[in-house]
Design a protein around this motif. Structure first.
Motif, PDB file in Angstrom:
ATOM      1  N   ASP A 151       0.856  -1.180   0.000  1.00 30.74           N
ATOM      2  CA  ASP A 151       0.000   0.000   0.000  1.00 30.74           C
ATOM      3  C   ASP A 151       0.896   1.234   0.000  1.00 30.74           C
ATOM      4  N   PRO A 152       0.993   1.956  -1.127  1.00 30.28           N
ATOM      5  CA  PRO A 152       1.870   3.136  -1.181  1.00 30.28           C
ATOM      6  C   PRO A 152       1.548   4.171  -0.107  1.00 30.28           C
ATOM      7  N   ALA A 153       0.261   4.340   0.214  1.00 32.81           N
ATOM      8  CA  ALA A 153      -0.121   5.322   1.239  1.00 32.81           C
ATOM      9  C   ALA A 153       0.386   4.893   2.617  1.00 32.81           C
ATOM     10  N   GLU A 154       0.296   3.604   2.911  1.00 31.75           N
ATOM     11  CA  GLU A 154       0.780   3.107   4.197  1.00 31.75           C
ATOM     12  C   GLU A 154       2.299   3.251   4.296  1.00 31.75           C
ATOM     13  N   ILE A 155       2.999   2.954   3.190  1.00 30.52           N
ATOM     14  CA  ILE A 155       4.456   3.111   3.180  1.00 30.52           C
ATOM     15  C   ILE A 155       4.839   4.564   3.397  1.00 30.52           C
ATOM     16  N   LEU A 156       4.123   5.476   2.746  1.00 30.41           N
ATOM     17  CA  LEU A 156       4.401   6.901   2.918  1.00 30.41           C
ATOM     18  C   LEU A 156       4.164   7.332   4.356  1.00 30.41           C
ATOM     19  N   SER A 157       3.084   6.849   4.956  1.00 30.43           N
ATOM     20  CA  SER A 157       2.764   7.222   6.334  1.00 30.43           C
ATOM     21  C   SER A 157       3.788   6.675   7.322  1.00 30.43           C
ATOM     22  N   ALA A 158       4.260   5.446   7.083  1.00 33.92           N
ATOM     23  CA  ALA A 158       5.163   4.796   8.033  1.00 33.92           C
ATOM     24  C   ALA A 158       6.612   5.223   7.875  1.00 33.92           C
ATOM     25  N   THR A 159       7.035   5.505   6.636  1.00 32.60           N
ATOM     26  CA  THR A 159       8.455   5.773   6.377  1.00 32.60           C
ATOM     27  C   THR A 159       8.737   7.145   5.796  1.00 32.60           C
ATOM     28  N   ALA A 160       7.679   7.896   5.400  1.00 32.26           N
ATOM     29  CA  ALA A 160       7.830   9.190   4.709  1.00 32.26           C
ATOM     30  C   ALA A 160       8.552   9.018   3.375  1.00 32.26           C
ATOM     31  N   ILE A 161       8.431   7.832   2.786  1.00 31.60           N
ATOM     32  CA  ILE A 161       9.018   7.546   1.481  1.00 31.60           C
ATOM     33  C   ILE A 161       7.891   7.409   0.462  1.00 31.60           C
ATOM     34  N   ARG A 162       7.974   8.172  -0.605  1.00 26.79           N
ATOM     35  CA  ARG A 162       6.967   8.109  -1.656  1.00 26.79           C
ATOM     36  C   ARG A 162       7.362   7.049  -2.680  1.00 26.79           C
ATOM     37  N   VAL A 163       6.429   6.158  -2.987  1.00 25.12           N
ATOM     38  CA  VAL A 163       6.672   5.110  -3.975  1.00 25.12           C
ATOM     39  C   VAL A 163       6.417   5.684  -5.367  1.00 25.12           C
TER      40      VAL A 163
END
Length: 258
Positions: free
Chosen positions: A152-164
């Motif tokens: 989930d790109p949104a979950e990754i962004l929220s958890a790591t502040a990294i945009r896929v």
């Protein structure tokens, strides 16, 4: 005898915005700006643009409605302009030395050093990307370590502040993992493409804010094309791929982030 203060140049103003000045020099720059309202307004606009983009990249709501892509574009152009000014300042310093008589063997050695900049080592995060690529290849061979292409790109962004970033058409994600790195949590995506076969896309926050266009380096059998957008750096890694072809694909992926 009283020494006149060093004049404030565009290079000083750029370094002020980039937070790269000593405390004493910052005070001199601020005194300079206090006497020049128009110039101060321009510098304040750059500071605001920098801070807005930092907020946007951290996925925090902005105090005003400003499209992130527009902010990134403005700051990217500003950073590139400042890079030109810094190169001009170094050239001016060299001219001054030549005029003062520093024209012999030492100058020729200095010029040869500058010509070798192209062979300078890649950023530190590229080493982490190569290690993650090797680990991902090892996982792919282990039956007890099943791959998972669900993410989930949104979950990754929220958890790591990294945009896929968006991947080119026809590329398939085989595995997605959050790995530890020198700079904290990183993202490692194992992907495959019709042209290159297995690839790794690595992303991490290296702890500095910059806009670095894509470049490539080959180490052994691995080629890494890397770039940075704001506070996140990326590396596309392949075993056996041509350097120019991989860098071309890296530019396509980089463009999806703007």
């Amino acid at each position: 005898m009283h020494r006149d203060p060093d004049p404030i140049t565009e290079v000083d103003l750029a370094a002020y915005v980039d937070e790269q000045l000593s405390s004493a020099r910052r005070i001199e720059v601020e005194a300079h700006l206090a006497a020049r309202p128009a110039e101060a307004a321009r510098v304040m606009a750059e500071l605001r643009t920098r801070d807005e983009l930092r907020l946007a990249l951290r996925a925090q709501p902005l105090p005003v409605s400003v499209p992130t892509n527009a902010i990134a574009g403005r700051l990217e152009r500003s950073l590139r302009n400042r890079a030109v000014m810094r190169r001009a300042a170094r050239a001016a310093a060299l001219v001054a030395l030549l005029g003062a008589g520093w024209v012999a063997h030492a100058e020729f050695n200095a010029l040869s050093v500058r010509q070798s900049v192209a062979s300078a080592p890649p950023p530190a995060f590229v080493a982490d990307a190569l290690r993650a690529h090797s680990t991902s290849a090892l996982r792919a061979e282990m039956v007890s370590q099943p791959e998972s292409a669900v993410f989930d790109p949104a979950e990754i962004l929220s958890a790591t502040a990294i945009r896929v970033p968006d991947l080119p058409t026809g590329w398939a994600v085989r595995d997605v993992q959050v790995f530890p790195s020198t700079f904290g949590s990183s993202l490692e995506m194992a992907v495959s493409s019709p042209e290159f076969g297995p690839l790794s896309l690595f992303a991490v926050r290296p702890g500095s804010f910059d806009v670095v266009p894509s470049s490539a380096v080959t180490q052994g059998e691995e080629t890494a094309a890397y770039w940075q957008v704001g506070e996140v750096a990326y590396a596309l890694i392949s075993t056996g791929a041509g350097r120019q072809a991989l860098e071309r694909e890296a530019r396509r992926i980089e463009a999806s982030l703007h």
